[in-house]
Design a protein around this motif. Structure first.
Motif, short mmCIF file in Angstrom:
data_model
loop_
_atom_site.label_atom_id
_atom_site.label_comp_id
_atom_site.label_asym_id
_atom_site.label_seq_id
_atom_site.Cartn_x
_atom_site.Cartn_y
_atom_site.Cartn_z
N ALA A 122 0.08 0.66 7.10
CA ALA A 122 0.39 2.00 6.59
C ALA A 122 -0.79 2.48 5.78
CB ALA A 122 1.65 1.96 5.73
N ARG A 123 -0.97 3.78 5.81
CA ARG A 123 -2.01 4.41 5.00
C ARG A 123 -1.34 5.02 3.77
NH1 ARG A 123 -3.92 6.28 10.36
NH2 ARG A 123 -5.61 4.87 10.88
N PHE A 124 -1.98 4.86 2.64
CA PHE A 124 -1.43 5.35 1.39
C PHE A 124 -2.44 6.24 0.67
CE2 PHE A 124 0.59 1.37 2.38
CZ PHE A 124 1.93 1.63 2.14
N LEU A 125 -1.91 7.23 0.01
CA LEU A 125 -2.69 8.08 -0.86
C LEU A 125 -2.07 7.92 -2.24
CD1 LEU A 125 -4.89 10.25 -1.24
CD2 LEU A 125 -3.13 11.97 -0.78
N VAL A 126 -2.79 7.29 -3.14
CA VAL A 126 -2.30 7.06 -4.50
C VAL A 126 -2.80 8.21 -5.35
CG1 VAL A 126 -2.29 5.46 -6.45
CG2 VAL A 126 -2.46 4.57 -4.12
N ILE A 127 -1.85 8.94 -5.94
CA ILE A 127 -2.21 10.12 -6.73
C ILE A 127 -1.67 9.97 -8.15
CG2 ILE A 127 -2.34 11.65 -4.75
CD1 ILE A 127 0.45 12.70 -5.51
N GLU A 128 -2.27 10.68 -9.04
CA GLU A 128 -1.87 10.65 -10.45
C GLU A 128 -0.73 11.62 -10.73
OE1 GLU A 128 -2.31 9.13 -14.30
OE2 GLU A 128 -3.48 8.55 -12.56
#
Length: 150
Positions: A38-44
């Protein structure tokens, strides 16, 4: 980034002293034990997510303050954590957050001592197992099976 990618914890003080800038987002791909990815985008800041983007949120890492969820499209923390995996990570020397104790989230504590980095690796592995289990049930469309990979 170091925690999720390299299973290595670096204190906020050390990061600041190193001069490393805090990125607005981190992109990463994770391969699970069954070979799926899976691809993840970790955002604040999740306040700018659209309704469609919220359907793709696999995990929320909680700090332990209810204000964190202000403006999110959920009726309550209970509603949020029935739809999205909630995770709270802390170091063992931190006092457990009383509010987090009442939430249906995965709770992890690890040693921040450099000699115990294996403890961090075990914790992060457990985190990824929980993410995979949750995604398999709630967000299977986000998992790429080995035959789908190119």
């Amino acid at each position: 980034s170091q925690l999720l990618r390299e299973k290595r914890w670096i204190s906020p003080v050390e990061l600041k002293q190193s001069g490393a800038a805090k990125p607005a987002e981190i992109k990463l791909e994770h391969c699970f034990e069954d070979g799926s990815r899976a691809r993840f985008l970790v955002i604040e800041n999740a306040n700018k997510l659209s309704e469609a983007e919220w359907r793709n949120v696999a995990c929320v890492i909680v700090q332990g303050a209810a204000w964190q969820f202000k403006g999110w499209p959920f009726k309550s923390e209970a509603d949020l954590f029935t739809k999205v995996l909630g995770v709270h990570m802390r170091t063992r020397d931190e006092t457990p957050n009383q509010l987090v104790k009442s939430w249906n989230v995965e709770k992890y504590a690890f040693s921040k001592e450099k000699v115990n980095q294996h403890d961090v690796a075990v914790t992060v592995s457990s985190f990824w197992q929980a993410v995979h289990k949750s995604m398999t049930v709630q967000k299977p469309h986000l998992l790429m099976k080995p035959h789908q990979l190119s």
